[in-house]
Motif scaffolding. Structure first.
Motif, PDB file in Angstrom:
ATOM      1  N   ASN A 185      37.210  21.913  80.437  1.00 17.88           N
ATOM      2  CA  ASN A 185      37.931  20.566  80.105  1.00 17.88           C
ATOM      3  C   ASN A 185      39.508  21.053  80.181  1.00 17.88           C
ATOM      4  O   ASN A 185      39.874  22.259  80.003  1.00 17.88           O
ATOM      5  CB  ASN A 185      37.432  20.198  78.743  1.00 17.88           C
ATOM      6  CG  ASN A 185      38.228  21.357  77.825  1.00 17.88           C
ATOM      7  OD1 ASN A 185      37.520  22.377  77.653  1.00 17.88           O
ATOM      8  ND2 ASN A 185      38.959  21.003  76.849  1.00 17.88           N
ATOM      9  N   LEU A 186      40.329  19.659  80.451  1.00 11.74           N
ATOM     10  CA  LEU A 186      41.623  19.936  80.381  1.00 11.74           C
ATOM     11  C   LEU A 186      42.154  18.544  79.907  1.00 11.74           C
ATOM     12  O   LEU A 186      41.946  17.520  80.379  1.00 11.74           O
ATOM     13  CB  LEU A 186      42.312  20.243  81.834  1.00 11.74           C
ATOM     14  CG  LEU A 186      43.603  20.430  81.848  1.00 11.74           C
ATOM     15  CD1 LEU A 186      44.047  21.463  83.234  1.00 11.74           C
ATOM     16  CD2 LEU A 186      44.544  19.076  82.398  1.00 11.74           C
ATOM     17  N   ASP A 187      43.107  18.877  78.981  1.00 18.03           N
ATOM     18  CA  ASP A 187      43.833  17.716  78.371  1.00 18.03           C
ATOM     19  C   ASP A 187      45.335  17.797  78.582  1.00 18.03           C
ATOM     20  O   ASP A 187      45.989  18.830  78.551  1.00 18.03           O
ATOM     21  CB  ASP A 187      43.628  17.370  77.063  1.00 18.03           C
ATOM     22  CG  ASP A 187      41.882  17.156  76.690  1.00 18.03           C
ATOM     23  OD1 ASP A 187      41.494  16.083  77.487  1.00 18.03           O
ATOM     24  OD2 ASP A 187      41.455  17.829  75.833  1.00 18.03           O
ATOM     25  N   PHE A 188      46.110  16.686  78.948  1.00 19.80           N
ATOM     26  CA  PHE A 188      47.243  16.998  79.444  1.00 19.80           C
ATOM     27  C   PHE A 188      48.134  15.531  79.117  1.00 19.80           C
ATOM     28  O   PHE A 188      47.609  14.270  79.380  1.00 19.80           O
ATOM     29  CB  PHE A 188      47.299  16.910  80.952  1.00 19.80           C
ATOM     30  CG  PHE A 188      48.970  17.180  81.557  1.00 19.80           C
ATOM     31  CD1 PHE A 188      49.775  17.947  81.194  1.00 19.80           C
ATOM     32  CD2 PHE A 188      49.276  16.014  82.404  1.00 19.80           C
ATOM     33  CE1 PHE A 188      51.075  18.034  81.544  1.00 19.80           C
ATOM     34  CE2 PHE A 188      50.398  15.876  82.853  1.00 19.80           C
ATOM     35  CZ  PHE A 188      51.487  16.929  82.607  1.00 19.80           C
ATOM     36  N   LYS A 189      49.041  15.648  78.330  1.00 22.93           N
ATOM     37  CA  LYS A 189      49.860  14.606  77.828  1.00 22.93           C
ATOM     38  C   LYS A 189      51.530  14.740  77.867  1.00 22.93           C
ATOM     39  O   LYS A 189      52.007  15.596  77.712  1.00 22.93           O
ATOM     40  CB  LYS A 189      49.456  14.205  76.466  1.00 22.93           C
ATOM     41  CG  LYS A 189      48.077  13.700  75.920  1.00 22.93           C
ATOM     42  CD  LYS A 189      47.882  13.248  74.748  1.00 22.93           C
ATOM     43  CE  LYS A 189      46.323  13.095  74.348  1.00 22.93           C
ATOM     44  NZ  LYS A 189      45.989  12.794  73.073  1.00 22.93           N
ATOM     45  N   VAL A 190      52.042  13.644  78.367  1.00 19.23           N
ATOM     46  CA  VAL A 190      53.492  13.432  78.380  1.00 19.23           C
ATOM     47  C   VAL A 190      53.679  12.263  77.268  1.00 19.23           C
ATOM     48  O   VAL A 190      53.308  11.098  77.438  1.00 19.23           O
ATOM     49  CB  VAL A 190      53.995  13.167  79.777  1.00 19.23           C
ATOM     50  CG1 VAL A 190      55.410  13.025  79.522  1.00 19.23           C
ATOM     51  CG2 VAL A 190      53.705  14.311  80.468  1.00 19.23           C
ATOM     52  N   GLN A 191      54.621  12.295  76.230  1.00 22.51           N
ATOM     53  CA  GLN A 191      54.993  11.518  75.527  1.00 22.51           C
ATOM     54  C   GLN A 191      56.508  11.228  75.489  1.00 22.51           C
ATOM     55  O   GLN A 191      57.482  12.147  75.200  1.00 22.51           O
ATOM     56  CB  GLN A 191      54.540  11.935  73.887  1.00 22.51           C
ATOM     57  CG  GLN A 191      53.178  11.796  73.855  1.00 22.51           C
ATOM     58  CD  GLN A 191      52.958  12.328  72.408  1.00 22.51           C
ATOM     59  OE1 GLN A 191      53.267  13.327  71.996  1.00 22.51           O
ATOM     60  NE2 GLN A 191      51.703  11.833  71.909  1.00 22.51           N
ATOM     61  N   GLU A 192      56.992   9.743  75.886  1.00 15.55           N
ATOM     62  CA  GLU A 192      58.569   9.492  75.839  1.00 15.55           C
ATOM     63  C   GLU A 192      59.203  10.473  76.653  1.00 15.55           C
ATOM     64  O   GLU A 192      60.239  10.926  76.289  1.00 15.55           O
ATOM     65  CB  GLU A 192      58.791   9.462  74.459  1.00 15.55           C
ATOM     66  CG  GLU A 192      57.974   8.480  73.204  1.00 15.55           C
ATOM     67  CD  GLU A 192      58.161   7.080  73.901  1.00 15.55           C
ATOM     68  OE1 GLU A 192      59.299   6.762  74.559  1.00 15.55           O
ATOM     69  OE2 GLU A 192      57.158   6.421  73.713  1.00 15.55           O
ATOM     70  N   GLY A 193      58.678  10.869  77.772  1.00 16.68           N
ATOM     71  CA  GLY A 193      59.626  11.669  78.597  1.00 16.68           C
ATOM     72  C   GLY A 193      60.705  10.766  79.379  1.00 16.68           C
ATOM     73  O   GLY A 193      60.473   9.508  79.758  1.00 16.68           O
ATOM     74  N   GLU A 194      61.919  11.600  79.591  1.00 15.32           N
ATOM     75  CA  GLU A 194      62.903  10.857  80.297  1.00 15.32           C
ATOM     76  C   GLU A 194      63.742  11.889  81.098  1.00 15.32           C
ATOM     77  O   GLU A 194      63.903  12.990  80.377  1.00 15.32           O
ATOM     78  CB  GLU A 194      63.710   9.902  79.646  1.00 15.32           C
ATOM     79  CG  GLU A 194      64.479  10.543  78.542  1.00 15.32           C
ATOM     80  CD  GLU A 194      65.284   9.547  77.617  1.00 15.32           C
ATOM     81  OE1 GLU A 194      65.108   8.284  77.392  1.00 15.32           O
ATOM     82  OE2 GLU A 194      66.574   9.719  77.783  1.00 15.32           O
TER      83      GLU A 194
END
Length: 435
Positions: free
Chosen positions: A312-321
Motif C-alpha cells: 500500500n502507498l498513500d501520497f498527498k499534497v495539500q495547498e501546494g504552490e
C-alpha cells in the motif's frame, strides 16, 4: 654504548631493507600464483596491468595494487565486460596471511570501475563465472576465511539489466563505501552511497530519470537464516528524502519474504518538486514554494515468479504552490490524494485511486479524479476537466525558446471496463478542443 647503538642501527637497517626488498623478491612468484588461481577458478577472460606489491609504506599491511583490471565474459556473454576498473588497491593484514587462519583485508579500493550485470530471460547471469568445484583440479584443496574491514568505490558506473524481471537500473558518478565483518554469522553492514545520475525502468516504463541519489543504510545480516533487517536508513532522491525499516529473508525455495514500511522524512512541497522532470536545475533553490506532502506505505508478503507481496502507498499534497523568481505567475492550490494498493499478491489486482487532483495554473484550473481497479482488465471511473490558456503557461513555467498560443479544453468521463489486450472500452465521453 656507541658500539651497541651501531649494532641496533645496523639491525634496524637490515629490517628496513628486508621489508622494502621482500615484495620485489617474491613479486613474480605471487603474481604467478594469482594467475594460476584465476585460471583454475574463473570462467572468464581476466586481464590487468602493473601488478605491484608494497610492504614498507603500508606496514603492518601488505599492499597490492593493479591497474586496468578487466573481466570479460565468454560463450553467451562473449565480449561483455562484467567489470573494468582503472585502479584496484588492497591492504591485507600481513600477520593474518603468515600466521592466522583468517585473511584480514583491511581495505579494498576500486577507482573508476564500470560494472555490467546482465541476466537473460532464462535466468542465466553473466556474473556466474566461478568454475564449479568438481572441475577444479589442484594438488591440494585449501579454504580460507576472509574478513573485509572496509571498501570504497570512487567515480564508478553500474548497469543492472535483468531481462527476466524486466528491471533495468543505471547509476553513474557512483561513490560508495561500506564496512562489515562477513566472517561473522550476524553483523551490521554499514554503507554510504551517492550517485550523480540514476535511471530506473521496469517493463519499459521509466520510474526515475536522471535523478541524484544519496543513501545511508545500516542493515543487520543474519547469514544462517538468510534474513536482512534494516535498522537506520535515509534515502534522498534529488531533495525528496524518505526512510524505511523492516526486514526481508531469502527462502530455500527461492521465495523472498518481506515486511517493510517507509515514509517521507521531509514534508515540504519543494522536495517533491525536485522529482519533476526539468525542474531540478541550478535555479531550483530560488523557487518560492509552500505546501505539505505526506508519503507513507508498506510492503509485506512473499515475492516469487507467481506472486508479489501485498503493498500500500498513500501520497498527498495539500495547498501546494510554487513560483519561479523571474516569472510573474504562480502555480497554486495544488491538492493531490493518491492511494495504490494490492491485497492479494496478484499483480492484476492492483488498484489506483486518485481521489483528488486539482491545481490552478494561474487562472487555469485543472480538476480530476481517477479510480482504476485491476490491471489488464481494469474497471475505470474517471473524470478530468480543464481549461488552459496556453500563453499563460509561459508566465509561470520557463519555456525558453518556446512560443505558445491558443486555448486547450478537455472534458473527459470514462466509466466501465478497459481490456488492455483488445484495447476495448465500454464507455468514454470526451470533448477536447485546441483553438
Amino acid at each position: 654504548m656507541k658500539k651497541t647503538l651501531l649494532i641496533i642501527g645496523a639491525v634496524f637497517l637490515v629490517i628496513l631493507v628486508s621489508l622494502a626488498a621482500a615484495p620485489l623478491l617474491f613479486k613474480d612468484q605471487i603474481k604467478a600464483g594469482v594467475d594460476a588461481a584465476i585460471a583454475e577458478s574463473v570462467h572468464a577472460d581476466i586481464s590487468y596491468q602493473n601488478f605491484d606489491l608494497s610492504l614498507l609504506s603500508t606496514f603492518p599491511h601488505l599492499g597490492i595494487s593493479v591497474s586496468q583490471v578487466g573481466v570479460v565474459g565468454k560463450e553467451l556473454f562473449l565480449g561483455d565486460t562484467l567489470l573494468y576498473t582503472e585502479a584496484a588497491r588492497i591492504k591485507v593484514n600481513l600477520k593474518s596471511v603468515l600466521f592466522g587462519d583468517q585473511i584480514v583485508i583491511n581495505s579494498l579500493y576500486l577507482g573508476s570501475p564500470q560494472v555490467l550485470v546482465k541476466i537473460l530471460d532464462d535466468g542465466t547471469a553473466n556474473y556466474d563465472i566461478a568454475v564449479s568445484s568438481d572441475t577444479v583440479t589442484t594438488e591440494e584443496e585449501e579454504s580460507y576465511d576472509i574478513k573485509i574491514n572496509g571498501w570504497e568505490i570512487e567515480q564508478g558506473s553500474l548497469v543492472y539489466d535483468d531481462q527476466q524481471t524486466l528491471f533495468y537500473l543505471e547509476m553513474d558518478g557512483l561513490m560508495h563505501n561500506g564496512s562489515g565483518d562477513f566472517n561473522q554469522d550476524r553483523f551490521d553492514l554499514i554503507t554510504h552511497t551517492e550517485s550523480q545520475v540514476v535511471n530506473v525502468l521496469y517493463d519499459g516504463v521509466s520510474y526515475l530519470n536522471d535523478k541524484h541519489l544519496v543513501g545511508d543504510v545500516t542493515m543487520e545480516l543474519n547469514l544462517p537464516d538468510s534474513k536482512y533487517t534494516f535498522k537506520e536508513n535515509a534515502i534522498s532522491i534529488n531533495e525528496f528524502a524518505f526512510g524505511f525499516n523492516g526486514w526481508l529473508s531469502l527462502e530455500e525455495n527461492e521465495d523472498i519474504n518481506m515486511d517493510l514500511t517507509f515514509d517521507a522524512q521531509q514534508n515540504d512541497f519543494q522536495s517533491l518538486l525536485s522529482l519533476v522532470p526539468g525542474m531540478y536545475t541550478e535555479e531550483f533553490q530560488d523557487i518560492n514554494s509552500s505546501g505539505q506532502v505526506q508519503f507513507n506505505g508498506g510492503v509485506a508478503g512473499t515475492y516469487n515468479k507467481s506472486q508479489i507481496p501485498a503493498f500500500n502507498l498513500d501520497f498527498k499534497v495539500q495547498e501546494g504552490e510554487f513560483q519561479y523568481p523571474n516569472l510573474p505567475e504562480k502555480v497554486e492550490n495544488v491538492n493531490l490524494d493518491v492511494s495504490l494498493a494490492n491485497t492479494t499478491g496478484l499483480v492484476e489486482n492492483t488498484s489506483i485511486d486518485i481521489k483528488e487532483l486539482h491545481m490552478d495554473l494561474g487562472e487555469n484550473p485543472v480538476d480530476g479524479r481517477i479510480k482504476i481497479d485491476g490491471l489488464g482488465k481494469s474497471d475505470i471511473d474517471a473524470k478530468v476537466q480543464t481549461h488552459i490558456n496556453l500563453t499563460d503557461l509561459t508566465q509561470m513555467i520557463p519555456l525558453d525558446g518556446t512560443t505558445l498560443n491558443g486555448e486547450f479544453d478537455l472534458d473527459l468521463t470514462a466509466l466501465g471496463t478497459y481490456d488492455s489486450t483488445t484495447h476495448q472500452f465500454r464507455k468514454v465521453d470526451a470533448e477536447m478542443a485546441l483553438i
